[in-house]
Motif scaffolding. Structure first.
Motif, PDB file in Angstrom:
ATOM      1  N   VAL A 213       0.911  -1.152   0.254  1.00  0.00           N
ATOM      2  CA  VAL A 213       0.042   0.031   0.149  1.00  0.00           C
ATOM      3  C   VAL A 213       0.750   1.336   0.005  1.00  0.00           C
ATOM      4  CG1 VAL A 213      -1.780   1.330   1.377  1.00  0.00           C
ATOM      5  CG2 VAL A 213      -1.894  -1.310   1.144  1.00  0.00           C
ATOM      6  N   VAL A 214       0.695   2.323  -0.804  1.00  0.00           N
ATOM      7  CA  VAL A 214       1.476   3.259  -0.930  1.00  0.00           C
ATOM      8  C   VAL A 214       0.501   4.634  -0.681  1.00  0.00           C
ATOM      9  CG1 VAL A 214       0.991   3.809  -3.420  1.00  0.00           C
ATOM     10  CG2 VAL A 214       3.136   4.645  -2.427  1.00  0.00           C
ATOM     11  N   MET A 215       1.200   5.525   0.085  1.00  0.00           N
ATOM     12  CA  MET A 215       0.591   6.704   0.258  1.00  0.00           C
ATOM     13  C   MET A 215       1.554   7.800  -0.088  1.00  0.00           C
ATOM     14  SD  MET A 215      -0.331   5.495   4.182  1.00  0.00           S
ATOM     15  CE  MET A 215       1.246   4.260   4.058  1.00  0.00           C
ATOM     16  N   ARG A 216       1.195   8.401  -1.074  1.00  0.00           N
ATOM     17  CA  ARG A 216       2.179   9.527  -1.941  1.00  0.00           C
ATOM     18  C   ARG A 216       1.494  10.836  -1.675  1.00  0.00           C
ATOM     19  NH1 ARG A 216       5.195   8.773  -7.417  1.00  0.00           N
ATOM     20  NH2 ARG A 216       6.748  10.282  -6.875  1.00  0.00           N
ATOM     21  N   GLU A 217       2.335  11.638  -1.091  1.00  0.00           N
ATOM     22  CA  GLU A 217       1.944  13.201  -0.944  1.00  0.00           C
ATOM     23  C   GLU A 217       2.428  13.828  -2.306  1.00  0.00           C
ATOM     24  OE1 GLU A 217       2.824  16.014   2.592  1.00  0.00           O
ATOM     25  OE2 GLU A 217       4.496  15.615   1.524  1.00  0.00           O
ATOM     26  N   ARG A 218       1.685  14.735  -2.936  1.00  0.00           N
ATOM     27  CA  ARG A 218       1.912  15.107  -4.070  1.00  0.00           C
ATOM     28  C   ARG A 218       2.931  16.191  -4.001  1.00  0.00           C
ATOM     29  NH1 ARG A 218      -3.988  16.023  -7.080  1.00  0.00           N
ATOM     30  NH2 ARG A 218      -4.516  13.630  -7.488  1.00  0.00           N
ATOM     31  N   GLY A 219       3.994  16.207  -4.616  1.00  0.00           N
ATOM     32  CA  GLY A 219       5.235  16.994  -4.425  1.00  0.00           C
ATOM     33  C   GLY A 219       5.754  16.731  -2.984  1.00  0.00           C
ATOM     34  N   GLY A 220       5.825  15.829  -2.571  1.00  0.00           N
ATOM     35  CA  GLY A 220       6.315  15.375  -1.273  1.00  0.00           C
ATOM     36  C   GLY A 220       6.624  14.107  -1.132  1.00  0.00           C
ATOM     37  N   ARG A 221       6.725  13.151  -0.209  1.00  0.00           N
ATOM     38  CA  ARG A 221       7.240  12.170   0.347  1.00  0.00           C
ATOM     39  C   ARG A 221       6.328  10.791  -0.123  1.00  0.00           C
ATOM     40  NH1 ARG A 221       7.137  11.469   5.755  1.00  0.00           N
ATOM     41  NH2 ARG A 221       5.752  13.402   5.893  1.00  0.00           N
TER      42      ARG A 221
END
Length: 353
Positions: A213-221
């Protein structure tokens, strides 16, 4: 993590109608230009593997000391008591602390504790590992440096552990995309058609299949979680996404539970990949990198190692616009401050496969 390069190199596009791949930009004087991809520009290539492998053992050890003990300009500091007073032992290339009488070397107390490779070979291995955009296999590293496969395997996993320990902690904010993808647990079909089973049914599966499961912050981590089912991502999102962040997810029913905790935007991939600002394209980009690593580099990333590979690929995705020289410095610095690994120190001696 450094910011993306804001001034990529450019080349002129001819005005005679010839097609050129790239993004066309118009400058202030009216000329047409094609913005060069960062990874193709000289700014992305600041690491020379040849220079590292040509270093003498003394130069390599001095470079590692300057990174590990930067606050003292490379002067050794006892990892046990922090004392600066020490003297050299004539019998072995180590120091003895005057405060606690403990002996220590350049790598004592770090993730490379009890290493047998020279510092130059370790730095060379890290440089090779850095340049692998889709990861780097232990088999190929063992051939490149003429070392045993087991040595290369443990060294690369120590690098992955150091990266994981050094990565930024804290909740993700802004727009956060969540998604999951399954890895491992492949079941080979039977030879004869009449003997083949429906591998979609749980009874015919191996039980080794896992989800990232991926949690990706736009423009971040980018953060990852490895579990048995994608529904575990709900708890992972609650724990790692800041209150007030907007979550983007697909139409899977388990993501419905996030609506009680975050503003949420949903995208139906059967209709569109992006619609009204809702999409999970950056999460899919991460999974694309992991799949390329699985298919083209490692061929098998699953089981107890899956979390380590997922964490590595998350770091590579976040640092994709950072020069390889800076990436190399990140990994060496992370390894220099990471403590002795309980998992990988003496790994093969415990006969773990």
């Amino acid at each position: 993590m450094g910011p993306p390069n804001k001034s990529p190199f450019s080349v002129k596009i001819p005005l005679d109608g010839d097609s050129v791949n790239g993004h066309i930009q118009i400058t202030k004087n009216g000329d047409y230009e094609m913005a060069q991809h960062f990874l193709l520009s000289p700014a992305a290539k600041t690491l020379s593997l040849a220079k590292i492998l040509r270093m003498s053992d003394q130069d390599a050890e001095k470079a590692f000391r300057m990174i590990r003990w930067a606050d003292t300009d490379g002067e050794p500091v006892c990892p046990e008591c922090g004392c600066l007073e020490h003297y050299n032992l004539k019998s072995r290339p180590v120091w003895k602390c005057k405060g606690c009488s403990k002996q220590f070397s350049r790598t004592s107390g770090t993730i490379f504790h009890s290493r047998k490779l020279s510092i130059r070979d370790i730095l060379g291995a890290i440089a090779i590992f850095t340049n692998g955009a889709k990861g780097y296999s232990a088999l190929q590293l063992s051939r490149d440096l003429d070392i045993d496969y087991k040595t290369a395997f443990v060294l690369l996993h120590k690098c992955r552990e150091a990266i994981g320990l050094a990565r930024d902690a804290g909740a993700l904010s802004g727009d956060v995309e969540v998604d999951g993808a399954y890895f491992g647990g492949y079941v080979k079909p039977a030879n004869k058609r009449e003997d083949r089973k429906d591998r979609r049914k749980k009874i015919h599966q191996s039980g080794k299949r896992q989800v990232v499961v991926v949690m990706r912050e736009r423009g971040g981590r980018t953060l990852t979680h490895v579990g048995v089912s994608e529904a575990e991502g709900v708890a992972a999102a609650k724990a790692n996404v800041a209150t007030g962040a907007t979550v983007h997810a697909d139409e899977a029913s388990h993501w419905d539970k996030l609506a009680a905790h975050f503003p949420i935007k949903r995208i139906n991939h059967q209709k569109a990949y992006s619609l009204d600002g809702a999409c999970t394209n950056q999460a899919e980009s991460f999974f694309s990198r992991v799949r390329r690593a699985e298919i083209g580099t490692h061929h098998h990333i699953a089981g107890k190692y899956l979390a380590a590979y997922a964490g590595e690929m998350a770091w590579r995705e976040d640092a994709r616009r950072v020069a390889n020289g800076s990436q190399f410095a990140m990994i060496v610095s992370a390894a220099a401050i990471a403590p002795k690994s309980d998992v990988w120190c003496g790994y093969w001696q415990r006969q773990q496969a």
